[in-house]
Motif scaffolding. Structure first.
Motif, PDB file in Angstrom:
ATOM      1  N   ASP A   1       6.594   2.194  -3.922  1.00 15.18           N
ATOM      2  CA  ASP A   1       5.843   1.888  -5.142  1.00 15.18           C
ATOM      3  C   ASP A   1       5.585   3.195  -5.886  1.00 15.18           C
ATOM      4  OD1 ASP A   1       4.161   0.512  -7.047  1.00 15.18           O
ATOM      5  OD2 ASP A   1       3.698  -0.947  -5.460  1.00 15.18           O
ATOM      6  N   ARG A   2       4.907   3.083  -7.028  1.00 11.92           N
ATOM      7  CA  ARG A   2       4.551   4.274  -7.788  1.00 11.92           C
ATOM      8  C   ARG A   2       3.630   5.163  -6.946  1.00 11.92           C
ATOM      9  NH1 ARG A   2       3.061   0.285 -11.254  1.00 11.92           N
ATOM     10  NH2 ARG A   2       0.890   1.020 -11.138  1.00 11.92           N
TER      11      ARG A   2
ATOM     12  N   ASP B   1       0.905   6.712  -7.572  1.00 12.16           N
ATOM     13  CA  ASP B   1      -0.528   6.439  -7.708  1.00 12.16           C
ATOM     14  C   ASP B   1      -0.944   5.201  -6.933  1.00 12.16           C
ATOM     15  OD1 ASP B   1       1.032   5.127  -9.900  1.00 12.16           O
ATOM     16  OD2 ASP B   1      -0.908   4.246 -10.391  1.00 12.16           O
ATOM     17  N   VAL B   2      -0.048   4.200  -6.870  1.00 15.85           N
ATOM     18  CA  VAL B   2      -0.347   2.984  -6.107  1.00 15.85           C
ATOM     19  C   VAL B   2      -0.361   3.300  -4.607  1.00 15.85           C
ATOM     20  CG1 VAL B   2       0.475   0.674  -5.484  1.00 15.85           C
ATOM     21  CG2 VAL B   2       0.574   1.449  -7.871  1.00 15.85           C
TER      22      VAL B   2
ATOM     23  N   ARG C   1      -3.459   5.127  -3.702  1.00 17.05           N
ATOM     24  CA  ARG C   1      -4.647   4.258  -3.688  1.00 17.05           C
ATOM     25  C   ARG C   1      -4.703   3.407  -2.429  1.00 17.05           C
ATOM     26  NH1 ARG C   1      -5.381  -0.916  -4.781  1.00 17.05           N
ATOM     27  NH2 ARG C   1      -3.326  -1.188  -5.736  1.00 17.05           N
TER      28      ARG C   1
ATOM     29  N   GLU D   1      -4.416  -6.526   1.241  1.00 10.31           N
ATOM     30  CA  GLU D   1      -3.494  -6.195   0.153  1.00 10.31           C
ATOM     31  C   GLU D   1      -2.058  -6.508   0.552  1.00 10.31           C
ATOM     32  OE1 GLU D   1      -2.342  -4.760  -3.648  1.00 10.31           O
ATOM     33  OE2 GLU D   1      -4.236  -5.496  -2.800  1.00 10.31           O
TER      34      GLU D   1
ATOM     35  N   ARG E   1       0.497  -9.096  -1.280  1.00 12.43           N
ATOM     36  CA  ARG E   1       1.818  -8.677  -1.759  1.00 12.43           C
ATOM     37  C   ARG E   1       2.941  -9.506  -1.141  1.00 12.43           C
ATOM     38  NH1 ARG E   1       2.409  -3.856  -5.361  1.00 12.43           N
ATOM     39  NH2 ARG E   1       0.234  -3.220  -5.638  1.00 12.43           N
TER      40      ARG E   1
END
Length: 393
Positions: free
Chosen positions: A228-229, A231-232, A235, A247, A251
């Motif tokens: 994923d990105r 930043d994701v 986090r 989470e 997903r």
């Protein structure tokens, strides 16, 4: 007067799975091998999917028996488009029985894999001499290359194998350049338990930021590779286990029921590269010294083992030169570079394009990807061709 350095037919630099496999295979091909590899000091919670001929390779060299009990079978692979894009691909399932196989392969934790390969190295006796030191320098000399080690030792070898990873010191010393690129992605890797069975099926959810892949890792257990990105990934990496499990359930569309985290977490940047040449002089590159690809489609280590197999076949032919002649490492490296060029270029390019097709918002690219997967779902010959290609056939 200083003592002359020990001479070997082949020096393998690198103590990861690539270097260990190469040392075993080349010793079995009939040459004397120096393995330059300090003991690994970092736990690796990742797993490796061993497909097709990789299992055959491990069986031939007596390695597989030690891994069988901890290997999870892979019978099916399922691709699910979890994006919100205009052109969404249909779900596609691949079953090994369609190509006459019981299994595609097995998923094995990297820890037991390295341990089994290390045991195989030790079992070769004097055919493999291990130097628990770091490679420092390479000097080209007439008839052999001289390798200087961090221990102060030096050895000579007719053929030098760079299996020392993406930042290969041997590759740099040989002057081989690389073409590299990066992706706006990181990967979160961990193991988890889940309430619903996986039925020996690897499930890959395709999102706009990359694949979210759950691979069987024993009954009621899977390994997760979440791309994923950055930043994701940053986090979710900071969530506690309970929040991260929720989470992951979200997903995966709750397809695996209640999830619990079952290992430490690791993060990895995602990038790709390919060496511009796979050999130079007496130096040959294999594994991640030669090529690096995102963890998509279980291609990475299987591509590496094909490197090793090719090198083994070439060395076996050259291992016993006529009387009075030495093992020709330059010829071995040259033949290897030519033999592996097409497969390595094709695999690296293919995985790169597949990853970029997931990230691209360009409508024609989305349409082409959706159309291709529709053909794979609806047309048996296309689906079987993709399966055989994924196994390295």
């Amino acid at each position: 007067m200083s003592e002359a350095p020990q001479h070997f037919d082949v020096a393998v630099v690198g103590g990861g799975p690539a270097g260990l496999a190469a040392a075993v295979a080349l010793a079995d091909a009939g040459v004397r091998v120096a393995l330059i590899a300090p003991r690994p000091g970092v736990d690796d919670w990742r797993t490796t999917a061993l497909l097709g001929g990789s299992i055959d390779f491990l069986e031939r060299h007596g390695i597989w028996e030690g891994l069988r009990a901890v290997a999870a079978p892979l019978r099916r692979m399922r691709l699910i488009d979890a994006s919100d894009r205009l052109f969404r691909a249909p779900d596609v399932a691949f079953d090994a029985r369609e190509i006459g196989r019981e299994l595609f392969g097995y998923n094995v934790a990297n820890g037991p894999l390295v341990a089994a390969l290390s045991d195989a190295v030790a079992g070769r006796g004097t055919s493999i001499v291990r130097f628990e030191a770091l490679f420092q320098a390479l000097d080209h000399r007439r008839g052999a290359d001289l390798l200087r080690l961090s221990s102060g030792e030096a050895i000579t070898a007719a053929l030098v194998i760079a299996a020392d990873g993406r930042k290969s010191g041997v590759r740099q010393a040989a002057g081989i350049e690389v073409k590299s690129w990066s992706y706006p992605q990181e990967a979160l890797v961990l193991a988890l338990k889940h309430a619903e069975p996986h039925h020996d099926t690897s499930t890959e959810f395709h999102t706009e930021a990359g694949p979210f892949t759950l691979v069987p890792h024993g009954p009621g257990r899977s390994s997760l590779v979440w791309m994923d990105r950055p930043d994701v990934i940053e986090r979710v990496s900071e969530l506690n286990d309970a929040a991260l499990a929720l989470e992951i359930e979200r997903r995966s569309g709750s397809a695996f029921g209640v999830v619990t985290i079952d290992s430490p977490r690791q993060r990895w940047p995602i990038s790709g590269f390919r060496a511009r040449h796979l050999a130079s002089g007496r130096v040959a590159l294999l594994g991640e010294a030669a090529h690096g690809i995102p963890p998509i489609g279980a291609q990475g280590f299987n591509l590496t083992l094909r490197d090793v197999e090719t090198l083994e076949e070439i060395v076996r032919v050259l291992a016993h030169p006529p009387a009075g002649q030495a093992f020709d490492g330059t010829a071995a490296a040259g033949r290897y570079g030519e033999a592996r060029r097409f497969d390595v270029t094709g695999r690296v390019t293919g995985v790169d394009l597949l990853n970029r097709s997931l990230l691209s918002g360009f409508l024609p690219v989305q349409f082409a990807r959706a159309a291709g997967l529709t053909l794979a779902r609806e047309l048996g010959p296309v689906r079987r061709l993709l399966m055989r290609s994924g196994l390295g056939g």
